[in-house]
Design an enzyme around this catalytic site. Structure first.
Site, PDB file in Angstrom:
ATOM      1  N   LYS A  13       0.479  -1.195  -0.118  1.00 26.26           N
ATOM      2  CA  LYS A  13      -0.097  -0.106   0.389  1.00 26.26           C
ATOM      3  C   LYS A  13       1.341   1.214  -0.131  1.00 26.26           C
ATOM      4  O   LYS A  13       0.603   2.451  -0.953  1.00 26.26           O
ATOM      5  CB  LYS A  13      -1.285  -0.011   0.709  1.00 26.26           C
ATOM      6  CG  LYS A  13      -1.966  -1.210   1.026  1.00 26.26           C
ATOM      7  CD  LYS A  13      -3.313  -1.048   2.531  1.00 26.26           C
ATOM      8  CE  LYS A  13      -2.141  -1.061   3.750  1.00 26.26           C
ATOM      9  NZ  LYS A  13      -1.634  -1.887   3.875  1.00 26.26           N
ATOM     10  N   ARG A 123      11.392  -5.866   4.037  1.00 24.58           N
ATOM     11  CA  ARG A 123      10.573  -4.117   4.120  1.00 24.58           C
ATOM     12  C   ARG A 123      11.991  -3.285   5.439  1.00 24.58           C
ATOM     13  O   ARG A 123      12.270  -3.255   6.208  1.00 24.58           O
ATOM     14  CB  ARG A 123       9.558  -3.829   4.340  1.00 24.58           C
ATOM     15  CG  ARG A 123       8.949  -2.574   5.344  1.00 24.58           C
ATOM     16  CD  ARG A 123       7.771  -3.291   4.620  1.00 24.58           C
ATOM     17  NE  ARG A 123       6.785  -2.665   5.864  1.00 24.58           N
ATOM     18  CZ  ARG A 123       5.301  -2.412   6.500  1.00 24.58           C
ATOM     19  NH1 ARG A 123       4.863  -1.985   5.319  1.00 24.58           N
ATOM     20  NH2 ARG A 123       4.897  -2.416   7.046  1.00 24.58           N
TER      21      ARG A 123
END
Ligand code: ADP
Ligand code: ZN
Length: 212
Positions: A13, A123
């Site tokens: 997102k 990440r």
């Protein structure tokens, strides 16, 4: 365009929000980023939410609704916005509808659970500007440094296996039901989150009816 981005943690997102933000010329409002900034600055809200976030729990609806309503009243939202991370519960979605803010589309990025843990452990994000990276699929030009501001790339405190499991459970139990809510309103579109960033980007463009 007033857009809501949803999807499990690590679906992409933040990354897709940033791409869309440039493309559409509207700002992304990430509630996760707002809360992490509040924690960093140790504001009242920051102190209140730090433990919840690090345990993978949700921040109470009333806190979030107030925060987002205030943010959406800022002048930069008048031309449109991309909401990333809100609404995350049915109560939040209802509060958003009741506030009179018009949503044009809700894009759900779909990624299977077994991919999520793998992705979240690779990440990283910029410690200064919060730009998203991934050391496997979305590497910075210089290792460990942000392309945009040169800031140091760090791993989020909530990207550890135990917390990730909690966040996934919370997503399925509390956030996913919102899809049906927006589908009934005729606003829901979906896009598959792929291994490769560019493939996800083109799925997103197709879902939103933009040129690929
Ligand atoms: P994710 O990678 O899980 O999508 P975010 O950066 O959007 O992460 O959010 C991180 C954390 O911030 C969430 O796990 C939750 O604790 C809190 N949070 C963010 N947005 C909301 C919201 N709308 N309602 C409740 N809690 C929220
Ligand atoms: Zn940066």
């Amino acid at each position: 365009m007033n857009l809501v981005l949803m999807g499990p943690p690590g679906a992409g997102k933040g990354t897709q929000g940033e791409i869309l933000s440039k493309r559409l010329g509207i700002d992304t409002i990430s509630t996760g980023a707002m809360l992490r900034a509040a924690i960093k600055e140790q504001t009242e809200i920051g102190k209140q939410v730090e433990k919840l976030i690090n345990d993978g729990k949700l921040v109470p609806d009333d806190v979030m609704v107030k925060l987002v309503k205030e943010r959406l009243q800022q002048p930069d939202c008048a031309n449109g916005f991309i909401l990333d991370g809100f609404p995350r519960t049915t109560a939040q979605a209802e509060a958003l509808t009741e506030s009179g803010v018009k949503i044009d589309k809700v894009l759900s990025l779909e990624v299977d659970d077994d991919k999520i843990v793998e992705r979240l452990s690779s990440r990283r994000e910029c410690s200064k500007c919060a730009a998203p990276y991934n050391i496997i699929s979305n590497k910075p030009e210089v290792e460990g440094k942000c392309d945009k501001c040169g800031g140091e790339l760090i791993q989020r405190a909530d990207d550890n296996p135990e917390t990730i499991k909690n966040r996934l459970n919370v997503y399925h139990e509390q956030t996913e039901p919102i899809k049906a809510y927006y589908d009934k309103m005729g606003l829901l579109v979906t896009a598959k989150g792929e291994e490769k960033l560019e493939d996800t980007t083109s799925n997103v463009a197709k879902a939103l009816g933009l040129e690929v």
